[in-house]
Design a protein around this motif. Structure first.
Motif, short mmCIF file in Angstrom:
data_model
loop_
_atom_site.label_atom_id
_atom_site.label_comp_id
_atom_site.label_asym_id
_atom_site.label_seq_id
_atom_site.Cartn_x
_atom_site.Cartn_y
_atom_site.Cartn_z
N ASN A 69 0.88 -1.17 0.00
CA ASN A 69 0.00 0.00 0.00
C ASN A 69 0.92 1.21 0.00
OD1 ASN A 69 -2.47 -1.36 0.06
ND2 ASN A 69 -2.35 -1.60 2.29
N CYS A 70 0.86 1.99 -1.06
CA CYS A 70 1.77 3.13 -1.18
C CYS A 70 1.49 4.16 -0.09
CB CYS A 70 1.62 3.77 -2.56
SG CYS A 70 2.07 2.65 -3.90
N THR A 71 2.58 4.75 0.42
CA THR A 71 2.49 5.78 1.45
C THR A 71 3.17 7.05 0.94
OG1 THR A 71 4.58 5.17 2.48
CG2 THR A 71 2.61 3.99 3.25
N LEU A 72 3.14 8.11 1.72
CA LEU A 72 3.78 9.37 1.34
C LEU A 72 5.27 9.18 1.03
CD1 LEU A 72 2.20 11.94 3.82
CD2 LEU A 72 1.88 11.80 1.36
N GLN A 73 5.91 8.24 1.67
CA GLN A 73 7.33 7.98 1.46
C GLN A 73 7.61 7.39 0.06
OE1 GLN A 73 5.73 7.09 4.35
NE2 GLN A 73 6.63 8.72 5.58
N ASP A 74 6.59 6.97 -0.64
CA ASP A 74 6.77 6.33 -1.95
C ASP A 74 6.69 7.33 -3.11
OD1 ASP A 74 7.09 3.66 -0.98
OD2 ASP A 74 4.94 3.63 -0.58
N SER A 75 6.66 8.61 -2.81
CA SER A 75 6.52 9.63 -3.85
C SER A 75 7.61 9.52 -4.91
CB SER A 75 6.54 11.03 -3.22
OG SER A 75 6.41 12.00 -4.21
N LYS A 76 8.87 9.37 -4.51
CA LYS A 76 9.97 9.29 -5.49
C LYS A 76 9.89 8.01 -6.31
CE LYS A 76 13.27 12.27 -3.22
NZ LYS A 76 14.58 12.40 -2.59
N LEU A 77 9.34 6.97 -5.74
CA LEU A 77 9.20 5.70 -6.43
C LEU A 77 8.10 5.78 -7.50
CD1 LEU A 77 9.94 2.61 -6.50
CD2 LEU A 77 8.09 2.30 -4.85
N CYS A 78 7.01 6.46 -7.18
CA CYS A 78 5.84 6.47 -8.05
C CYS A 78 5.72 7.68 -8.97
CB CYS A 78 4.57 6.42 -7.19
SG CYS A 78 4.43 4.97 -6.14
N CYS A 79 6.35 8.79 -8.61
CA CYS A 79 6.10 10.07 -9.30
C CYS A 79 7.36 10.61 -9.97
CB CYS A 79 5.59 11.11 -8.31
SG CYS A 79 4.15 10.56 -7.37
N ALA A 80 7.13 11.42 -10.99
CA ALA A 80 8.19 12.14 -11.69
C ALA A 80 7.78 13.60 -11.79
CB ALA A 80 8.40 11.55 -13.09
N ASP A 81 8.75 14.45 -12.02
CA ASP A 81 8.45 15.87 -12.18
C ASP A 81 7.44 16.04 -13.31
OD1 ASP A 81 10.18 16.81 -10.21
OD2 ASP A 81 11.87 16.88 -11.59
N GLU A 82 6.38 16.78 -13.04
CA GLU A 82 5.38 17.05 -14.07
C GLU A 82 6.05 17.83 -15.20
OE1 GLU A 82 0.80 17.74 -13.47
OE2 GLU A 82 1.94 19.55 -13.01
N GLY A 83 5.76 17.46 -16.43
CA GLY A 83 6.35 18.14 -17.57
C GLY A 83 7.61 17.49 -18.09
N THR A 84 7.97 16.34 -17.50
CA THR A 84 9.12 15.58 -18.03
C THR A 84 8.60 14.35 -18.77
OG1 THR A 84 9.39 14.18 -16.07
CG2 THR A 84 10.61 16.28 -16.10
N CYS A 85 9.44 13.81 -19.61
CA CYS A 85 9.08 12.61 -20.36
C CYS A 85 8.82 11.42 -19.43
CB CYS A 85 10.16 12.27 -21.37
SG CYS A 85 10.25 13.40 -22.77
N GLY A 86 9.27 11.51 -18.20
CA GLY A 86 9.02 10.44 -17.23
C GLY A 86 7.55 10.23 -16.95
N THR A 87 6.71 11.18 -17.34
CA THR A 87 5.26 11.06 -17.13
C THR A 87 4.51 10.79 -18.43
OG1 THR A 87 4.85 13.43 -17.39
CG2 THR A 87 5.37 12.66 -15.17
N TYR A 88 5.22 10.78 -19.56
CA TYR A 88 4.58 10.61 -20.87
C TYR A 88 4.38 9.12 -21.15
CZ TYR A 88 3.58 11.08 -25.82
OH TYR A 88 2.97 11.02 -27.06
N HIS A 89 3.20 8.75 -21.61
CA HIS A 89 2.89 7.35 -21.93
C HIS A 89 3.10 7.12 -23.42
CE1 HIS A 89 1.21 6.39 -17.99
NE2 HIS A 89 0.77 7.64 -18.00
N CYS A 90 4.16 6.40 -23.74
CA CYS A 90 4.46 6.09 -25.14
C CYS A 90 3.44 5.10 -25.69
CB CYS A 90 5.87 5.50 -25.27
SG CYS A 90 7.17 6.66 -24.77
N PRO A 91 3.03 5.26 -26.96
CA PRO A 91 2.07 4.33 -27.55
C PRO A 91 2.73 2.98 -27.86
CG PRO A 91 2.71 5.98 -29.15
CD PRO A 91 3.36 6.36 -27.85
N ARG A 92 1.90 2.01 -28.18
CA ARG A 92 2.38 0.66 -28.51
C ARG A 92 3.47 0.73 -29.57
NH1 ARG A 92 1.64 -4.65 -28.61
NH2 ARG A 92 1.32 -5.78 -30.55
N GLY A 93 4.52 -0.04 -29.37
CA GLY A 93 5.64 -0.09 -30.31
C GLY A 93 6.74 0.91 -29.98
N LEU A 94 6.48 1.76 -29.01
CA LEU A 94 7.48 2.74 -28.57
C LEU A 94 7.69 2.59 -27.07
CD1 LEU A 94 6.26 5.91 -30.50
CD2 LEU A 94 8.13 4.36 -31.15
N VAL A 95 8.90 2.92 -26.61
CA VAL A 95 9.23 2.86 -25.18
C VAL A 95 9.89 4.18 -24.79
CG1 VAL A 95 9.43 0.35 -25.10
CG2 VAL A 95 11.43 1.72 -25.67
#
Length: 138
Positions: free
Chosen positions: A25-51
């Motif tokens: 069960n994720c807690t506040l301490q898991d922010s770095k594990l689950c989240c990335a800076d908004e506006g970075t490619c770390g939050t972009y979902h690539c379509p099928r066939g791309l990573v």
């Protein structure tokens, strides 16, 4: 992490659904594990066939209001490797549909892609069915 609520200025990482929090069960301490800076490619979902590109966490998107848009696909994504490029471990062979299956990254990895790309030798999963027939799944 799939249901985790990121703090202001952050968004779920593109692979959050696959990330398991240590306590299940994720807690506040898991922010770095689950989240990335908004506006970075770390939050972009690539379509099928791309990573995501290797530098996704530090690559900025160009969208309005500091958010990623479809226009960021070329910046944030790269082609996924095809299973046909993978070398299966001993006792396994490429699946017949390997030329049409994607690996989980820009290169195939035995740890990540063995189940998708390879099948145990001597099983029906390595047999190419004649035209008009498909594998039985029982």
């Amino acid at each position: 992490c799939g249901a985790y609520k990121c703090p202001l200025g952050f968004a779920l990482k593109n692979n959050a659904r696959k990330i398991e929090c240590p306590a299940h069960n994720c807690t506040l301490q898991d922010s770095k594990l689950c989240c990335a800076d908004e506006g970075t490619c770390g939050t972009y979902h690539c379509p099928r066939g791309l990573v995501p590109v290797e530098s996704a966490a530090s690559t900025m998107c160009t969208g309005k209001n500091g958010r990623c848009t479809h226009d960021d696909e070329a910046t944030c994504c790269q082609p996924a490797a095809m299973c046909s490029t993978m070398t299966c471990p001993s006792g396994f062979s490429l699946r017949p549909l390997a030329p049409h299956l994607y690996c989980s990254g820009a290169t195939c990895s035995e740890q990540e892609d063995k189940i998708t790309c390879c099948a145990e030798e001597g099983t029906c999963a390595t047999y190419s069915c004649p035209l008009g027939l498909v594998h039985r799944y029982d």
